[in-house]
Write a protein that holds these residues in place. Structure first.
Motif, PDB file in Angstrom:
ATOM      1  N   MET A  17       0.808  -1.242   0.062  1.00 49.98           N
ATOM      2  CA  MET A  17      -0.048  -0.007   0.088  1.00 49.98           C
ATOM      3  C   MET A  17       0.810   1.265  -0.059  1.00 49.98           C
ATOM      4  N   GLY A  18       2.016   1.131   0.616  1.00 51.78           N
ATOM      5  CA  GLY A  18       2.927   2.390   0.665  1.00 51.78           C
ATOM      6  C   GLY A  18       3.398   2.781  -0.581  1.00 51.78           C
ATOM      7  N   LEU A  19       3.433   1.682  -1.357  1.00 49.12           N
ATOM      8  CA  LEU A  19       4.330   2.186  -2.813  1.00 49.12           C
ATOM      9  C   LEU A  19       3.128   2.324  -3.734  1.00 49.12           C
ATOM     10  N   ALA A  20       2.022   1.812  -3.698  1.00 52.27           N
ATOM     11  CA  ALA A  20       1.029   1.933  -4.674  1.00 52.27           C
ATOM     12  C   ALA A  20       0.628   3.467  -4.702  1.00 52.27           C
ATOM     13  N   ALA A  21       0.231   3.938  -5.852  1.00 55.35           N
ATOM     14  CA  ALA A  21      -0.332   5.296  -6.120  1.00 55.35           C
ATOM     15  C   ALA A  21      -1.794   5.173  -5.548  1.00 55.35           C
ATOM     16  N   PRO A  22      -2.195   6.218  -5.238  1.00 57.34           N
ATOM     17  CA  PRO A  22      -3.752   6.521  -4.788  1.00 57.34           C
ATOM     18  C   PRO A  22      -4.588   6.090  -5.903  1.00 57.34           C
ATOM     19  N   LYS A  56     -11.808   0.422   1.206  1.00 53.64           N
ATOM     20  CA  LYS A  56     -11.429   0.081   2.356  1.00 53.64           C
ATOM     21  C   LYS A  56     -11.034  -1.538   2.204  1.00 53.64           C
ATOM     22  N   ARG A  57     -12.010  -2.115   1.498  1.00 55.12           N
ATOM     23  CA  ARG A  57     -11.865  -3.884   1.363  1.00 55.12           C
ATOM     24  C   ARG A  57     -10.755  -4.185   0.320  1.00 55.12           C
ATOM     25  N   ALA A  58     -10.593  -3.333  -0.690  1.00 57.34           N
ATOM     26  CA  ALA A  58      -9.562  -3.721  -1.520  1.00 57.34           C
ATOM     27  C   ALA A  58      -8.351  -3.248  -1.345  1.00 57.34           C
ATOM     28  N   GLU A  59      -8.056  -2.603   0.054  1.00 60.49           N
ATOM     29  CA  GLU A  59      -6.980  -1.832   0.517  1.00 60.49           C
ATOM     30  C   GLU A  59      -6.253  -1.111  -0.379  1.00 60.49           C
ATOM     31  N   ARG A 210     -10.275  -3.114 -12.047  1.00 59.99           N
ATOM     32  CA  ARG A 210     -11.830  -3.504 -12.119  1.00 59.99           C
ATOM     33  C   ARG A 210     -11.991  -4.789 -11.197  1.00 59.99           C
ATOM     34  N   ASP A 211     -10.908  -5.960 -11.370  1.00 58.01           N
ATOM     35  CA  ASP A 211     -10.868  -7.190 -10.615  1.00 58.01           C
ATOM     36  C   ASP A 211     -11.138  -6.871  -9.324  1.00 58.01           C
ATOM     37  N   LYS A 212     -10.183  -6.067  -8.926  1.00 61.39           N
ATOM     38  CA  LYS A 212     -10.055  -5.659  -7.270  1.00 61.39           C
ATOM     39  C   LYS A 212     -11.433  -5.195  -6.855  1.00 61.39           C
TER      40      LYS A 212
END
Lengths: 260, 292
Positions: A17-22, A56-59, A210-212
């Protein structure tokens, strides 16, 4: 051992999460109760509540962006944001341009409202609808003269000031306007079911997002939280998701309230 | 804002109004006046610069430069503003991102995937991780650029006409004195053309003031967006329900625009007087006679 694995999994997820862009999600903010700008000046409404729950659910870390309805599709395709949650119905025309997740609001009725219940809405009538919506498409095909407006609110105002004989929009949007008009506005004719429900619009190339989101939506439908959000934002008589994702009325739906 | 505003539904009259007018959305509405003024303050000089460049290019003796000037003015002026503002910022944004993607991304991945335009995260402008104000400023930058290109084209045509209005005799005299073309432009043509350009430019300035509602197409919330948003009838779902009040909001905007026009006119009149001084025009002649 189990605890250790859980800790490792949490660590891996939070590190990711820290790495992924919002994820940037666009909405219009002019279509209550789906989306609106609240008195603090922030986006609010059903779309936003569902979106936050999905994230929230897909983090995912999500950021909301206000965008004009007219330019909402081109800006998505040009990657200026990653998803659209703006009460957008799933239609074949839009599917040619962008991809949708499964619906997060069941196929709902659209309705006509006018100054009197016996107003003409067919041949020769002038009917207001928002530009580039399924309702506008329906009016154009119905034989009535279509009067298009950029924002949903203007379509209702057009009926009040006599510019149009009737307005055609999602029933859930018109409901508060009709109910609070002290009898000035009335429903005309039968409700019209249109579209395949409301989904999150994503880029066709963005299958990962989309899948997430789909996975999160499936879980939300299963445990009834999506129905909980529908109950929170919509008036009596709204449609809910049944056990197999079909549209049912409130009695047949499993509803779980969502903690704020 | 005030403490008694905690429960707006229980309020009435002036207290209600004072709470209503200081709500978060209203604060953003007031701030949007600043946005519009800022945009005008930045755009006007840049557009004038574009126009100046365009006009000089259109008069150039170098053929490709002249074609460029002519094509720029006629093409941009021919495209409807709304089409331009839907297209150009997105196209510019894609161009910048495409150029960056050639440097920062794996170039074997196409940027066009179906009908989507996708570049890797490193090439995105602004970066997805950037704070919101960076996104806002970037939107503003694109807006300024788009406005400058459009109004630059109109200004170019005005200035081109103004340059042609400077009496030929003036330029011939300069030639007779042995000035080069550059000296002629700088000493005779440009100082004198402004007096012919001011009416056209002031027109453009007024149109520019009124063109700001197009900003919302670019995701920037301007005064007209907020007036429409706030004036729209609000149901009981909102803290401050009210019927359709767009009329009042648009009246407020009307006053703002009228004030802007009134101030602009005064300033422009002064500029025009100043420029006419000592010129071989009717206004300049009248001023000379009045002085004598």
């Amino acid at each position: 051992m189990k605890k250790l694995m859980l800790a490792a999994a949490t660590l891996a997820l939070t590190a990711g999460m820290g790495l992924a862009a919002p994820v940037r999600i666009a909405s219009e903010g002019a279509y209550p109760p789906y989306n609106l700008v609240n008195d603090a000046g922030e986006l609010d409404g059903f779309d936003i509540a569902v979106g936050n729950e999905i994230c929230k659910r897909a983090e995912l870390e999500c950021v909301w962006v206000k965008n004009d309805w007219d330019s909402i599709l081109p800006n998505l395709k040009s990657s200026n944001y990653d998803a659209i949650m703006a009460g957008m119905s799933i239609t074949d025309e839009r599917k040619a341009e962008i991809d949708f997740t499964q619906n997060y609001f069941p196929p709902a009725a659209s309705a006509y409202a006018a100054l009197s219940a016996d107003a003409n809405i067919g041949e020769g009538a002038v009917v207001a609808a928002q530009t580039a919506t399924i309702q506008a498409g329906h009016v154009a095909e119905s034989g009535a003269t279509l009067l298009e407006f950029a924002t949903p609110d203007e379509t209702v105002a057009a009926v009040r000031n006599g510019e149009a004989e009737a307005v055609f929009a999602d029933k859930d949007f018109l409901e508060p306007a009709v109910n609070e008009s002290n009898g000035e506005l009335a429903w005309v004719g039968e409700d019209v079911p249109l579209g395949g429900g409301i989904g999150v619009g994503v880029r066709q190339s963005d299958t990962e997002l989309r899948d997430k989101m789909n996975a999160a939506l499936t879980a939300m439908k299963e445990d009834g939280t999506l129905n909980g959000l529908i109950e929170k934002w919509f008036a009596e008589g709204a449609v809910y998701f049944g056990p197999n994702g079909e549209a049912v009325d409130k009695a047949g739906a499993k509803i779980t309230a969502v903690a704020e | 804002m005030f403490e008694y505003c905690a429960d707006p539904k229980s309020l009435e009259g002036l207290t209600w109004l004072s709470c209503y007018l200081t709500s978060g959305t209203h604060m953003q509405f007031y701030a949007s006046f600043g946005t519009v003024l800022l945009l005008l303050a930045i755009t006007a000089p840049i557009a004038l610069l574009f126009g100046f460049g365009g006009a000089l290019a259109a008069r150039s003796h170098v053929a490709p430069l002249r074609w460029f000037g002519k094509i720029y003015t006629s093409m941009v002026r021919g495209v409807p503003d709304i089409v331009f503002f839907m297209f150009v910022p997105i196209a510019l944004d894609q161009l910048f991102e495409y150029l960056r993607s050639r440097v920062y991304c794996d170039t074997s991945v196409p940027v066009r995937q179906g009908s989507d335009f996708v570049v890797c995260a490193a090439a995105k402008l602004p970066r997805a991780t950037s704070p919101e104000w960076v996104h806002d400023s970037y939107g503003m930058f694109l807006a300024v650029l788009a406005f400058s290109v459009v109004f630059g084209a109109f200004a170019a045509n005005v200035l081109y006409g103004a340059m042609n209005s400077v009496p030929r005799a003036q330029l011939e005299t300069a030639e007779a004195y042995g000035m080069t073309r550059r000296q002629m432009n700088r000493r005779i043509l440009i100082p004198q053309m402004w007096v012919y350009a001011v009416p056209g430019l002031s027109n453009l300035w007024m149109i520019l003031i009124k063109a700001t509602p197009l900003l919302f197409l670019l995701g920037i919330e301007d005064i007209v967006y907020w007036a429409r948003q706030l004036g729209a009838s609000k149901t009981q779902a909102f803290a401050y329900p009210h019927p359709d009040w767009r009329l009042y909001y648009f009246l407020a905007i009307l006053i703002f625009y009228l004030l802007m026009t009134a101030i602009s006119e005064r300033v422009l009149r002064r500029i025009s007087r100043r420029l006419s001084l000592g010129q071989a025009t009717m206004a300049g002649e009248a001023m000379r006679k009045a002085g004598a």
